[in-house]
Design a protein around this motif. Sequence first.
Motif, PDB file in Angstrom:
ATOM      1  N   MET A   1      -1.750   3.168   6.852  1.00 58.94           N
ATOM      2  CA  MET A   1      -1.785   2.588   5.503  1.00 58.94           C
ATOM      3  C   MET A   1      -2.080   1.089   5.559  1.00 58.94           C
ATOM      4  O   MET A   1      -2.893   0.563   4.806  1.00 58.94           O
ATOM      5  CB  MET A   1      -0.448   2.819   4.783  1.00 58.94           C
ATOM      6  N   ALA A   2      -1.393   0.381   6.499  1.00 61.99           N
ATOM      7  CA  ALA A   2      -1.609  -1.061   6.614  1.00 61.99           C
ATOM      8  C   ALA A   2      -3.046  -1.370   7.036  1.00 61.99           C
ATOM      9  O   ALA A   2      -3.666  -2.297   6.525  1.00 61.99           O
ATOM     10  CB  ALA A   2      -0.619  -1.653   7.608  1.00 61.99           C
ATOM     11  N   LYS A   3      -3.584  -0.548   7.984  1.00 62.70           N
ATOM     12  CA  LYS A   3      -4.959  -0.763   8.422  1.00 62.70           C
ATOM     13  C   LYS A   3      -5.947  -0.510   7.292  1.00 62.70           C
ATOM     14  O   LYS A   3      -6.931  -1.233   7.130  1.00 62.70           O
ATOM     15  CB  LYS A   3      -5.268   0.130   9.611  1.00 62.70           C
ATOM     16  N   GLY A   4      -5.685   0.533   6.498  1.00 61.41           N
ATOM     17  CA  GLY A   4      -6.562   0.835   5.373  1.00 61.41           C
ATOM     18  C   GLY A   4      -6.527  -0.263   4.336  1.00 61.41           C
ATOM     19  O   GLY A   4      -7.563  -0.621   3.757  1.00 61.41           O
ATOM     20  N   ARG A   5      -5.343  -0.836   4.106  1.00 65.55           N
ATOM     21  CA  ARG A   5      -5.202  -1.919   3.139  1.00 65.55           C
ATOM     22  C   ARG A   5      -5.943  -3.162   3.620  1.00 65.55           C
ATOM     23  O   ARG A   5      -6.635  -3.826   2.838  1.00 65.55           O
ATOM     24  CB  ARG A   5      -3.722  -2.218   2.941  1.00 65.55           C
ATOM     25  N   MET A   6      -5.804  -3.462   4.901  1.00 71.33           N
ATOM     26  CA  MET A   6      -6.495  -4.619   5.457  1.00 71.33           C
ATOM     27  C   MET A   6      -8.010  -4.426   5.423  1.00 71.33           C
ATOM     28  O   MET A   6      -8.756  -5.353   5.096  1.00 71.33           O
ATOM     29  CB  MET A   6      -6.033  -4.872   6.887  1.00 71.33           C
ATOM     30  N   LEU A   7      -8.472  -3.230   5.728  1.00 72.13           N
ATOM     31  CA  LEU A   7      -9.902  -2.942   5.685  1.00 72.13           C
ATOM     32  C   LEU A   7     -10.437  -3.106   4.269  1.00 72.13           C
ATOM     33  O   LEU A   7     -11.516  -3.688   4.066  1.00 72.13           O
ATOM     34  CB  LEU A   7     -10.169  -1.528   6.192  1.00 72.13           C
ATOM     35  N   SER A   8      -9.691  -2.627   3.285  1.00 70.92           N
ATOM     36  CA  SER A   8     -10.118  -2.781   1.888  1.00 70.92           C
ATOM     37  C   SER A   8     -10.159  -4.249   1.493  1.00 70.92           C
ATOM     38  O   SER A   8     -11.052  -4.686   0.751  1.00 70.92           O
ATOM     39  CB  SER A   8      -9.172  -2.009   0.965  1.00 70.92           C
ATOM     40  N   GLY A   9      -9.189  -5.046   1.979  1.00 69.73           N
ATOM     41  CA  GLY A   9      -9.202  -6.480   1.701  1.00 69.73           C
ATOM     42  C   GLY A   9     -10.421  -7.156   2.289  1.00 69.73           C
ATOM     43  O   GLY A   9     -11.028  -8.024   1.658  1.00 69.73           O
ATOM     44  N   ILE A  10     -10.791  -6.751   3.503  1.00 73.77           N
ATOM     45  CA  ILE A  10     -11.991  -7.313   4.137  1.00 73.77           C
ATOM     46  C   ILE A  10     -13.237  -6.943   3.348  1.00 73.77           C
ATOM     47  O   ILE A  10     -14.140  -7.770   3.140  1.00 73.77           O
ATOM     48  CB  ILE A  10     -12.085  -6.828   5.593  1.00 73.77           C
ATOM     49  N   VAL A  11     -13.298  -5.692   2.899  1.00 72.57           N
ATOM     50  CA  VAL A  11     -14.435  -5.255   2.077  1.00 72.57           C
ATOM     51  C   VAL A  11     -14.516  -6.076   0.802  1.00 72.57           C
ATOM     52  O   VAL A  11     -15.607  -6.508   0.374  1.00 72.57           O
ATOM     53  CB  VAL A  11     -14.315  -3.756   1.755  1.00 72.57           C
ATOM     54  N   CYS A  12     -13.357  -6.310   0.186  1.00 73.00           N
ATOM     55  CA  CYS A  12     -13.315  -7.119  -1.037  1.00 73.00           C
ATOM     56  C   CYS A  12     -13.861  -8.520  -0.777  1.00 73.00           C
ATOM     57  O   CYS A  12     -14.702  -9.026  -1.532  1.00 73.00           O
ATOM     58  CB  CYS A  12     -11.880  -7.196  -1.561  1.00 73.00           C
ATOM     59  N   PHE A  13     -13.392  -9.140   0.303  1.00 71.08           N
ATOM     60  CA  PHE A  13     -13.853 -10.497   0.614  1.00 71.08           C
ATOM     61  C   PHE A  13     -15.357 -10.530   0.869  1.00 71.08           C
ATOM     62  O   PHE A  13     -16.075 -11.384   0.324  1.00 71.08           O
ATOM     63  CB  PHE A  13     -13.111 -11.042   1.832  1.00 71.08           C
ATOM     64  N   LEU A  14     -15.850  -9.617   1.691  1.00 65.00           N
ATOM     65  CA  LEU A  14     -17.267  -9.619   2.022  1.00 65.00           C
ATOM     66  C   LEU A  14     -18.130  -9.364   0.790  1.00 65.00           C
ATOM     67  O   LEU A  14     -19.189  -9.996   0.615  1.00 65.00           O
ATOM     68  CB  LEU A  14     -17.553  -8.574   3.098  1.00 65.00           C
ATOM     69  N   ALA A  15     -17.678  -8.453  -0.074  1.00 65.28           N
ATOM     70  CA  ALA A  15     -18.455  -8.144  -1.280  1.00 65.28           C
ATOM     71  C   ALA A  15     -18.586  -9.375  -2.176  1.00 65.28           C
ATOM     72  O   ALA A  15     -19.690  -9.715  -2.639  1.00 65.28           O
ATOM     73  CB  ALA A  15     -17.799  -6.996  -2.038  1.00 65.28           C
ATOM     74  N   PHE A  16     -17.475 -10.074  -2.406  1.00 67.64           N
ATOM     75  CA  PHE A  16     -17.533 -11.253  -3.271  1.00 67.64           C
ATOM     76  C   PHE A  16     -18.215 -12.426  -2.575  1.00 67.64           C
ATOM     77  O   PHE A  16     -18.913 -13.216  -3.226  1.00 67.64           O
ATOM     78  CB  PHE A  16     -16.129 -11.639  -3.735  1.00 67.64           C
TER      79      PHE A  16
END
Length: 440
Positions: A1-16
Amino acid sequence: MAKGRMLSGIVCFLAFAVFYTLTARTELQVSDEVATFATGMSLVTQNDLAIDELQWLQDAVGIGKRGPDGHLYAKYFPGNVIGSAILYQLAPFPVGDPFFWNGKEIAPSLARARFAMLLDPLFGALAMTLLWLWTERAHSARVAWTVVVALGVGSDWWYQSRGFMSEVGAGMFLVACAYLAYSRRPYLSALALGLAVLFRPTSLLGMPIWFVSLRPDDGPGRGWRWRDLGSVGLVVAGVIGLGVYNWLRYGAPTDFGYVNETFNWSWLGLWGVLLSPARSPLVYAPVLALAIPGAWWYSRQERWVTLALVTTSVAHILTIGSWHSWAGGWTWGMRLLTPIVPLLAVLCAAALARITKDWRGWALVSVLCVWGFGAAAMGLARDPIRTLNERVGPDKVPFDDTLYTLERSQFVLQYQSLQTWTPCDVDARLLRGLIGACAP
């Protein structure tokens, strides 16, 4: 769960980061940006803060004053100065041709200067990432993605993140302070607030946010964490850093270089900040209206955090309304309110969690976001400062009319200017390059 949350955060940062970089101006439009950027380039190339080469701009609009040593210094704050200097040094480009602005050389390298101007897109993306991490933890991934899209694309945060003003950096560090306070990490929260002060001294109004990092842990019989009160020293360090910056320029820690520019309480200023057709959040970021019911709902979940966010936001609005130039000069949108946009977005998330459970709530949110996106897109389609230069002046539209009247408001003037729009009018260097056949 923590890894998935961190991966989603990275995706969010890269997208913006990609989105804001692609739509970034990488140009200096107004005197504030020019003076701040020139100071950063002077720091990295000359190891000082003087900008004597911009005396002509000082004579025209006033960008600071001369210090005791006789050199001209900008009156703005060190956050963007230091940030741009760091990015200039880190730029993976050779020196190449120099960067000129209005015929004056500002930096030895054009390519590195353009890279350094991506500071606000970087801060804008970081703020949206912190907002995602917070709201995903407080609500759900669905709410988190909804709020970052609504605020990151459907509000004035997008426009402000395309430029080179200090408000975006202040907003990023303020929401970092708030997220870390929410996470009960007082030292990191204080550090973030101290850094925010270097971008805008009004960030000190966020002290209530840091204070709630000391609130009791969950569970019965646990008191306030007074043992961590010493973390306030990191905020004090930020204030001292700002004082040192002032002393280096003007010989006094409390001298910011402003002359005859003061705070005076005015109902007109408060009206202008909140309701004028030129600066109102209802025009440029209507989704922020959801922060009002959101504050009530979020207070049931996080009473102390909500109180701190509301207190800081209201204090900031009252302070800006009292500033002699509450409109923020020749700019577009709600620039001076930018630092509290991510804080209000946290409250909006609580409202979005409630109202997006059926189609009617989604319809309301969609309308608000489409309007906000359209307002920001108008600023992208054509340089709003160019529009002001063309329409405002002697024997033209008075500048005050753009602030106080609807029919001559800057929003309406910008809309009218798009009647003769061409793709090469796009106010983003990379996008114009992709279009091709446009003058550099």
